[in-house]
Design an enzyme around this catalytic site. Structure first.
Site, mmCIF file in Angstrom:
data_model
loop_
_atom_site.group_PDB
_atom_site.id
_atom_site.type_symbol
_atom_site.label_atom_id
_atom_site.label_comp_id
_atom_site.label_asym_id
_atom_site.label_seq_id
_atom_site.Cartn_x
_atom_site.Cartn_y
_atom_site.Cartn_z
ATOM 1 N N LYS A 181 66.070 4.763 112.259
ATOM 2 C CA LYS A 181 67.425 4.356 112.664
ATOM 3 C C LYS A 181 67.329 3.597 113.986
ATOM 4 C CE LYS A 181 69.534 8.240 110.255
ATOM 5 N NZ LYS A 181 70.306 9.506 110.377
ATOM 6 N N GLU A 216 61.572 15.463 101.330
ATOM 7 C CA GLU A 216 62.782 16.079 101.868
ATOM 8 C C GLU A 216 63.337 17.060 100.840
ATOM 9 O OE1 GLU A 216 66.266 13.779 103.798
ATOM 10 O OE2 GLU A 216 66.864 14.071 101.714
ATOM 11 N N LYS A 255 62.759 11.023 99.797
ATOM 12 C CA LYS A 255 64.036 11.575 100.233
ATOM 13 C C LYS A 255 64.912 11.906 99.023
ATOM 14 C CE LYS A 255 65.431 10.810 104.242
ATOM 15 N NZ LYS A 255 66.061 10.353 105.496
ATOM 16 N N ASP A 272 66.245 19.361 105.365
ATOM 17 C CA ASP A 272 67.364 18.523 105.778
ATOM 18 C C ASP A 272 68.683 19.269 105.739
ATOM 19 O OD1 ASP A 272 68.376 15.910 106.558
ATOM 20 O OD2 ASP A 272 69.303 15.838 104.569
ATOM 21 N N ARG A 325 67.996 -11.932 131.929
ATOM 22 C CA ARG A 325 68.764 -11.144 130.972
ATOM 23 C C ARG A 325 67.876 -10.484 129.931
ATOM 24 N NH1 ARG A 325 71.845 -7.786 131.419
ATOM 25 N NH2 ARG A 325 72.784 -9.152 132.982
#
Length: 280
Positions: A132, A197, A164, A219, A97
């Site tokens: 992410k 950003e 950011k 962005d 697995r």
């Protein structure tokens, strides 16, 4: 391959799965039973994780005999055999697995990435992953992006300064954020790239007036504004487009002339590639 990191991951994953024993195998199969199994591809795509699979089998049981029939990055089709393994059936079943979970997810990421790279083949733009990722699996997922011929963005918070929107707002503006980052690096004698950003052309103009960064992330720009931004930057800084970019529109973003496109969907919502490990 970062062997130390990989082996720690395998140990943790096996501890999570095996606990105090594989009681199904222990109760139904004599402990000295030997067997063979093959890993069968059940869906077309790009193979990833086969080198990791070899390490998993070895960690479970160093006496298992593994034959890799395909390599990471290979284009696979239904019915292909990626590897065979022979030895203790108990060991094979313990590894099964974890091998499948890793290879299916990594192959799904590599397949997705390869499709994006193919869409960008006639442009200068390259595709980047993001942070992410699945907690605990970032190394594997970014490895899969590379296998799919994509490019890794920063690995974590420690290997790049990426200013950011929240950083800008908390710092009191773009100028404050950039100068503070430069001062921080100088005081600590750290060699890290600085990326910032921007959310619109006005913020971009502020960055261009200040300078002192290596890359500018544009962005959620419209195509019109993205083309205008690339023209304003005029090659002085590396450019990266982000936000709302999908497989359906990535080519149009690339046509705006950016150096990089970052896509969270390479890792955060990818479909695993179907495969199975079967006795024979």
């Amino acid at each position: 391959m970062d062997t130390q990191l990989i082996h720690q991951f395998i140990k943790n994953a096996l501890a999570e799965d095996v606990g105090d024993g594989d009681h199904t195998s222990l109760s139904t199969i004599p402990s000295d039973t030997q067997g063979k199994a093959k890993l069968i591809i059940k869906e077309e795509g790009i193979l990833a994780g086969i080198e990791l699979a070899k390490e998993i089998f070895s960690e479970v049981d160093a006496d298992l005999k593994v034959e890799l029939l395909l390599k990471d990055g290979a284009a696979v089709k239904v019915g292909d055999i990626a590897l065979t393994v022979a030895g203790s059936t108990h060991s094979i079943l313990i590894a099964e697995r974890l091998v499948l979970n890793c290879m299916q997810r990594m192959s799904g990421i590599a397949t997705k990435t390869h499709r994006i790279v193919s869409l960008l083949k006639n442009t200068k733009t390259r595709v980047l992953d993001t942070r992410k990722t699945t907690p605990g699996l970032r190394y594997l997922e970014k490895w899969a992006v590379r296998i799919g011929e994509g490019v890794n963005h920063r690995i974590g918070l420690y290997d790049m300064i990426l200013i950011k929107d929240n950083h800008v707002d908390y710092a009191g503006g773009i100028a404050n954020a950039i100068t503070a980052a430069q001062k921080y690096l100088a005081e600590r004698n750290k060699k890290l790239q600085i990326e910032i950003e921007v959310r619109n052309l006005d913020e971009l103009k502020q960055v261009l007036a200040i300078g002192g960064v290596d890359r500018i992330m544009l962005d959620n720009f419209s195509f019109e504004n993205l083309r205008a931004a690339v023209a304003l930057i005029d090659g002085k800084f590396t450019t990266e487009a982000s936000g709302g970019i999908t497989e359906a529109n990535v080519a149009e973003y690339a046509a705006c002339g950016v150096d990089f496109i970052s896509m969270g969907e390479l890792t955060h919502s990818v479909k695993s590639l179907d495969m199975s490990l079967k006795a024979y």
